[in-house]
Design a protein around this motif. Sequence first.
Motif, PDB file in Angstrom:
ATOM      1  N   LYS A 101       0.850  -1.198   0.045  1.00 12.90           N
ATOM      2  CA  LYS A 101      -0.007   0.148  -0.139  1.00 12.90           C
ATOM      3  C   LYS A 101       0.895   1.319  -0.021  1.00 12.90           C
ATOM      4  O   LYS A 101       0.379   2.363  -0.753  1.00 12.90           O
ATOM      5  CB  LYS A 101      -0.915   0.026   1.396  1.00 12.90           C
ATOM      6  CG  LYS A 101      -2.276  -0.619   1.034  1.00 12.90           C
ATOM      7  CD  LYS A 101      -3.235  -0.114   2.020  1.00 12.90           C
ATOM      8  CE  LYS A 101      -4.377  -0.756   1.588  1.00 12.90           C
ATOM      9  NZ  LYS A 101      -5.216  -1.406   2.928  1.00 12.90           N
ATOM     10  N   ALA A 102       1.957   1.053   0.704  1.00 10.29           N
ATOM     11  CA  ALA A 102       2.796   2.335   0.914  1.00 10.29           C
ATOM     12  C   ALA A 102       3.553   2.776  -0.731  1.00 10.29           C
ATOM     13  O   ALA A 102       3.916   3.584  -1.079  1.00 10.29           O
ATOM     14  CB  ALA A 102       3.839   2.331   2.074  1.00 10.29           C
ATOM     15  N   LEU A 103       4.019   1.510  -1.130  1.00 12.63           N
ATOM     16  CA  LEU A 103       4.828   1.714  -2.186  1.00 12.63           C
ATOM     17  C   LEU A 103       4.445   1.438  -3.601  1.00 12.63           C
ATOM     18  O   LEU A 103       5.116   1.767  -4.460  1.00 12.63           O
ATOM     19  CB  LEU A 103       6.271   0.783  -1.810  1.00 12.63           C
ATOM     20  CG  LEU A 103       7.124   1.011  -0.703  1.00 12.63           C
ATOM     21  CD1 LEU A 103       8.129   0.089  -0.706  1.00 12.63           C
ATOM     22  CD2 LEU A 103       7.330   2.351  -0.415  1.00 12.63           C
ATOM     23  N   GLY A 104       3.418   0.635  -3.624  1.00 14.61           N
ATOM     24  CA  GLY A 104       2.713   0.142  -4.768  1.00 14.61           C
ATOM     25  C   GLY A 104       2.622   1.008  -5.829  1.00 14.61           C
ATOM     26  O   GLY A 104       2.908   0.672  -7.007  1.00 14.61           O
ATOM     27  N   VAL A 105       2.023   2.393  -5.540  1.00 15.95           N
ATOM     28  CA  VAL A 105       1.629   3.040  -6.691  1.00 15.95           C
ATOM     29  C   VAL A 105       3.095   3.674  -7.200  1.00 15.95           C
ATOM     30  O   VAL A 105       2.869   4.133  -8.394  1.00 15.95           O
ATOM     31  CB  VAL A 105       0.993   4.542  -5.828  1.00 15.95           C
ATOM     32  CG1 VAL A 105       0.875   5.662  -6.629  1.00 15.95           C
ATOM     33  CG2 VAL A 105      -0.257   4.062  -5.147  1.00 15.95           C
ATOM     34  N   PHE A 106       4.086   3.599  -6.594  1.00 13.39           N
ATOM     35  CA  PHE A 106       5.265   4.020  -7.051  1.00 13.39           C
ATOM     36  C   PHE A 106       6.178   3.276  -7.915  1.00 13.39           C
ATOM     37  O   PHE A 106       6.823   3.664  -8.580  1.00 13.39           O
ATOM     38  CB  PHE A 106       6.235   4.993  -5.972  1.00 13.39           C
ATOM     39  CG  PHE A 106       5.509   6.054  -5.101  1.00 13.39           C
ATOM     40  CD1 PHE A 106       5.094   7.119  -5.764  1.00 13.39           C
ATOM     41  CD2 PHE A 106       5.227   5.547  -3.580  1.00 13.39           C
ATOM     42  CE1 PHE A 106       4.622   8.094  -4.745  1.00 13.39           C
ATOM     43  CE2 PHE A 106       4.459   6.291  -2.972  1.00 13.39           C
ATOM     44  CZ  PHE A 106       4.109   7.850  -3.569  1.00 13.39           C
ATOM     45  N   LEU A 107       5.648   1.886  -7.676  1.00  9.86           N
ATOM     46  CA  LEU A 107       6.911   0.995  -8.227  1.00  9.86           C
ATOM     47  C   LEU A 107       6.659   1.069  -9.840  1.00  9.86           C
ATOM     48  O   LEU A 107       7.752   1.054 -10.479  1.00  9.86           O
ATOM     49  CB  LEU A 107       6.429  -0.531  -8.048  1.00  9.86           C
ATOM     50  CG  LEU A 107       6.719  -0.838  -6.392  1.00  9.86           C
ATOM     51  CD1 LEU A 107       6.324  -2.109  -6.004  1.00  9.86           C
ATOM     52  CD2 LEU A 107       8.390  -0.853  -6.319  1.00  9.86           C
ATOM     53  N   PRO A 108       5.571   1.157 -10.361  1.00 11.26           N
ATOM     54  CA  PRO A 108       5.420   1.127 -11.736  1.00 11.26           C
ATOM     55  C   PRO A 108       6.214   2.275 -12.519  1.00 11.26           C
ATOM     56  O   PRO A 108       6.618   2.397 -13.645  1.00 11.26           O
ATOM     57  CB  PRO A 108       3.975   1.154 -12.339  1.00 11.26           C
ATOM     58  CG  PRO A 108       3.002   1.045 -11.023  1.00 11.26           C
ATOM     59  CD  PRO A 108       3.992   1.336  -9.783  1.00 11.26           C
ATOM     60  N   LEU A 109       6.270   3.546 -11.558  1.00 10.75           N
ATOM     61  CA  LEU A 109       6.928   4.644 -12.249  1.00 10.75           C
ATOM     62  C   LEU A 109       8.422   4.478 -12.127  1.00 10.75           C
ATOM     63  O   LEU A 109       9.107   5.433 -12.798  1.00 10.75           O
ATOM     64  CB  LEU A 109       6.706   5.855 -11.315  1.00 10.75           C
ATOM     65  CG  LEU A 109       5.303   6.223 -11.285  1.00 10.75           C
ATOM     66  CD1 LEU A 109       4.707   7.304 -10.324  1.00 10.75           C
ATOM     67  CD2 LEU A 109       4.333   6.450 -12.479  1.00 10.75           C
ATOM     68  N   ILE A 110       8.814   3.458 -11.542  1.00 14.58           N
ATOM     69  CA  ILE A 110      10.379   3.505 -11.264  1.00 14.58           C
ATOM     70  C   ILE A 110      11.071   2.720 -12.525  1.00 14.58           C
ATOM     71  O   ILE A 110      12.394   3.411 -12.739  1.00 14.58           O
ATOM     72  CB  ILE A 110      10.667   2.542 -10.102  1.00 14.58           C
ATOM     73  CG1 ILE A 110      10.154   3.464  -8.777  1.00 14.58           C
ATOM     74  CG2 ILE A 110      11.993   2.202  -9.823  1.00 14.58           C
ATOM     75  CD1 ILE A 110      10.622   2.938  -7.614  1.00 14.58           C
TER      76      ILE A 110
END
Lengths: 193, 242
Positions: A101-110
Motif C-alpha cells: 500500500k505504501a510503495l505500490g503506487v510508485f513501483l510502476p513509475l520506477i
Amino acid sequence: MKTVLLVLFSTILVNNVVLSRFLGLCPFLGVSKQIKTAGGMGLAVIFVITVSSALSSAIYHLLLVPFDLTYLSTLVFILIIAALVQFIEIFLKKFSKGLYKALGVFLPLITTNCAVLGVALTNVQNGLNVWMSTLTGFGTALGFAFAIVIMASIRESLDLSKVPKAFRGMPITLLTAGLMAMAFFGFSGINIG
Amino acid sequence: MKTALERIYNGVIKENPTFVLLLGMCPTLAVTTSGINGLGMGLSSSVVLILSNLIISALRKIIPNGVRMPAYIVIVASLVTGLQLVMQAYVPSLYSALGIYIPLIVVNCIILGRAEAYAGKNKVVPSIFDGIGMGLGFTVALTLIGAIREVLGSGTFFGMEIVPEDYRISIFVLAPGAFFVLAMLVALRNKLMSPEKKKKAAETSCSMGCAGCSMCGESGCGTADDADKSGVSAYGAKEDKA
C-alpha cells in the motif's frame, strides 16, 4: 567499515544523484509536491535501486563477462530492471500488504527512473564488484530520497508564498533545484580518497 | 505533405518536448554544457526516436496489446545499443563527452511516450514525421540551452571565443546553472503566451508530462492494471491540487 562510510558519504552528499549527476529528475520534479508522497517514492527507489544494482552487477560478472557480451549491458539491464520491478510488485502484493500500500503506487513509475539504469551502468563502468555495487546503489538511492524529501518540504512552503505568474509551477521548482544544487556543490570541495 | 508539416510544427512549437511537455529532463540538463554537446545529444536521441517510431508503427498490428510496453522497450534498447556502437566507432570524442547519457536514451520518456501516444496507433509515414518533429524540437531546445550555458559559462559559442576570461560565470557550466537556464527559458515561454493559452498549456504540460512518465512506468508491468491505474490517478490527483 571506513570504506562503507566513505562510499555512503560520497554518494549521498558529494555526488548526489539528482543534484550533481542529473539522474532521476522526472520523479524528482513530478512527485515532490508533498512530503508524504515524496517519502514513499524515496523508499520505493531505495528498495529497487539496491536490489537492481546487486542483481545487474551479479549478472554482468557471471554471464556477460564470461561470454564476452558486455556490449549488450544496456539491453540486459533494462530488462532486469523491468522484470525486477514487476516481480517486487507481485511479491509485495502477496506477502506484505502494508508495504504494498505504501510503495505500490510508485513501483510502476520506477522502471523509467533513469537513476536505476544509470547506477547499474556506472557501477559496471567503474569496475565495481557485486558488494561495492550494492553499496553504491544503496547510497545513491539514499541520496535520491534525501533530495526529494528536501525538495518536497521546500515546495510545501512555496505553495504559501507569492510567486510571480510566469514562474509558477515548473520554473520556480527548477530554480529551487538550482539553489539546492548550489548548496550541495559545497560538498564537492571535500576530497574523498 | 500537410500531415508532415503539421507533425513537425507540432513537435517543434506546439508540443515542444522540453519546454512544453517537460519530458526527458535528465539529458536536457546533464549534457548541455556546450552547444555542440546539446546538438549531439539532440541528434542522437532524434535518430533513435525516428527509427523507433518507424519500427513500432510498422509492427503495431503484430505486437499484442498486453505486452506492448516490454516490446517497445526491447526495440528502443536494441536501437540504442546499435547507436552506441556506431558512435563509439565514428565520433569517439562526442561519445565520451556524452558518456552515460547515451545508454540512458533508453529510458528517455520522449521516446516511449511518442511510441505509446502516436507511433503505436498511426501509419508509418506520419509516425516518421512525428519522430522528426519531436526530435527536431528536442534538438532545438538542447542546442539552445547548451549555447546559452556555453556563452555564459565558458565564454565561447560553439568553440568560438566571444567573452573575455574575466567576465565568465563558471557556475553556468556546472550543475546549478543548468537548472537556472531551463527555469528562465520555461518562465519566458510562460510569459510570452497569452493568459488563457498559458493556463491550458500548463495543464497539458503537467498531465502529459506525468502521463508520459507513468506510461513509461507501465512498461515493466503490462499486466498489473490496477497498480497502473492507481499510479496514474495518484499522479493526476497530485497535479490537480497544484
